[in-house]
Design an enzyme around this catalytic site. Structure first.
Site, mmCIF file in Angstrom:
data_model
loop_
_atom_site.group_PDB
_atom_site.id
_atom_site.type_symbol
_atom_site.label_atom_id
_atom_site.label_comp_id
_atom_site.label_asym_id
_atom_site.label_seq_id
_atom_site.Cartn_x
_atom_site.Cartn_y
_atom_site.Cartn_z
ATOM 1 N N ASN A 229 0.861 -1.191 0.000
ATOM 2 C CA ASN A 229 0.000 0.000 0.000
ATOM 3 C C ASN A 229 0.892 1.234 0.000
ATOM 4 O OD1 ASN A 229 -1.841 2.022 0.468
ATOM 5 N ND2 ASN A 229 -2.218 1.474 2.617
ATOM 6 N N LYS B 255 0.046 4.287 -0.238
ATOM 7 C CA LYS B 255 -0.594 5.480 0.350
ATOM 8 C C LYS B 255 -0.364 6.670 -0.600
ATOM 9 C CE LYS B 255 0.392 3.440 4.772
ATOM 10 N NZ LYS B 255 0.344 3.577 6.220
ATOM 11 N N HIS C 150 -9.321 1.097 5.223
ATOM 12 C CA HIS C 150 -8.018 1.302 5.867
ATOM 13 C C HIS C 150 -8.184 2.264 7.043
ATOM 14 C CE1 HIS C 150 -3.870 2.519 6.485
ATOM 15 N NE2 HIS C 150 -3.523 1.409 5.843
ATOM 16 N N GLU D 174 -6.482 4.662 8.035
ATOM 17 C CA GLU D 174 -6.261 6.082 7.733
ATOM 18 C C GLU D 174 -7.502 6.696 7.105
ATOM 19 O OE1 GLU D 174 -2.622 5.536 5.565
ATOM 20 O OE2 GLU D 174 -1.603 5.011 7.430
ATOM 21 N N GLU E 146 -5.202 -5.185 10.566
ATOM 22 C CA GLU E 146 -4.192 -4.140 10.736
ATOM 23 C C GLU E 146 -4.411 -3.431 12.067
ATOM 24 O OE1 GLU E 146 -2.333 -2.901 6.845
ATOM 25 O OE2 GLU E 146 -4.026 -1.581 7.128
ATOM 26 N N GLY F 265 2.608 2.143 10.597
ATOM 27 C CA GLY F 265 3.536 3.264 10.436
ATOM 28 C C GLY F 265 4.263 3.659 11.714
ATOM 29 N N SER G 202 3.605 -2.286 10.201
ATOM 30 C CA SER G 202 5.073 -2.279 10.331
ATOM 31 C C SER G 202 5.701 -3.628 9.971
ATOM 32 C CB SER G 202 5.494 -1.825 11.739
ATOM 33 O OG SER G 202 5.084 -0.488 11.952
HETATM 34 C C1 PEP Z 1 -0.635 0.061 5.965
HETATM 35 O O1 PEP Z 1 -0.709 1.249 5.703
HETATM 36 O O2 PEP Z 1 -1.526 -0.691 5.570
HETATM 37 C C2 PEP Z 1 0.508 -0.400 6.742
HETATM 38 C C3 PEP Z 1 0.469 -1.618 7.216
HETATM 39 O O3 PEP Z 1 1.551 0.479 6.908
HETATM 40 P P1 PEP Z 1 3.005 0.140 7.559
HETATM 41 O O4 PEP Z 1 3.464 -1.155 6.968
HETATM 42 O O5 PEP Z 1 3.856 1.288 7.169
HETATM 43 O O6 PEP Z 1 2.796 0.035 9.032
#
Ligand code: PEP
Length: 261
Positions: free
Chosen positions: A9, A11, A96, A98, A168, A174, A214
């Protein structure tokens, strides 16, 4: 039968040139990947066409990061499922954290988006996850089950490949703080058990549940070794081939070890 799905992803990152460079490098880098590992990249909307073109003929697939819950009309700035389908986009991330945090996404709107994607033949990657406060209050299971019930309220599933779920934990996105493989596995088991109750054992056992938060080259192996973790939704570490390719190679090793021939 479940494969390993490694979805990146992006973003709101990259531009046209870096999209092309990345996708050409990815196509090159995954030439020897086993069919059991599926690489997916989710660029921002303006670069979907470029990514599709650059990845044509390779095993990598392209996802959108969101979709409108309307089909067409006066919705400035929105992109519909039929538009994505007309480009040949096979996957779309929805729900998601975000989008939930900054753009008013709710389980109800995830459900509406899911319905639109299904009628355009696009596989949703439905994200669920608890916040740190919810985990600390021992509400993880309750939050995940509420999100699942809401996001899938009127959804029927007859093909387990037609939907992907991504767990998630919001506190791991992040932040550099990954869920331990055991913490992730516990929630993945919860999700699979819910799927079995809602859709039956056959659907539940073949539907992919990805972990996101992460995920990086140095922690991906232990996560993917968990029985109910069928891949990853990767943010930061999917932005460079230096990090994304080794993660795909780890997935490849694990798939080969599972199916030695
Ligand atoms: C995501 O945005 O779906 C995500 C898992 O980000 P990150 O791997 O940077 O934590």
């Amino acid at each position: 039968m479940r494969n390993i799905i490694m979805a990146g992803n992006w973003k709101m990152n990259k531009d046209a040139e870096s999209t092309l460079l990345f996708c050409k490098g990815l196509a090159e880098g995954i030439r020897d990947l086993s069919a059991g590992v599926k690489a997916i990249v989710a660029p921002p909307y303006p670069f979907l066409g470029l990514a599709l073109e650059a990845l044509k003929g390779s095993a990598a697939q392209v996802a959108a990061q969101n979709v409108s819950f309307n089909s067409d009309g006066a919705y400035t700035g929105e992109v519909s499922a039929p538009m994505l389908a007309s480009l040949g986009i096979p996957y779309c991330i929805i729900g998601h954290s975000e989008r939930r945090q900054y753009h008013g996404e709710t389980d109800q709107t995830v459900l509406s988006r899911q319905i639109k994607l299904a009628s355009s033949g696009i596989t949703p990657i439905v994200c669920v996850g608890e916040t740190l406060a919810e985990r600390d209050a021992h509400k993880t299971a309750q939050v995940i089950l509420t999100q699942l019930k809401g996001c899938f309220e009127t959804i029927t599933i007859s093909d387990p490949q037609s939907v992907i779920i991504a767990y998630e934990p919001v506190w791991a996105i992040g932040t550099g703080r990954t869920a331990t493989p055991e913490q992730a596995q516990e929630v993945h088991t919860l999700i699979r058990t819910w799927l079995a109750q809602r859709y039956g054992a056959a659907i539940a056992s073949d539907l992919h549940i990805l972990y996101g938060g992460s995920a990086k080259p140095d922690n991906i192996r232990k996560l993917l070794e968990q029985e109910d973790i069928d891949g990853a939704l990767i943010g930061g570490a999917s932005l460079t081939l230096e990090q994304y390719l080794p993660m795909l190679l780890t997935a490849n090793e694990l798939i080969k070890a599972r199916n030695p021939k």
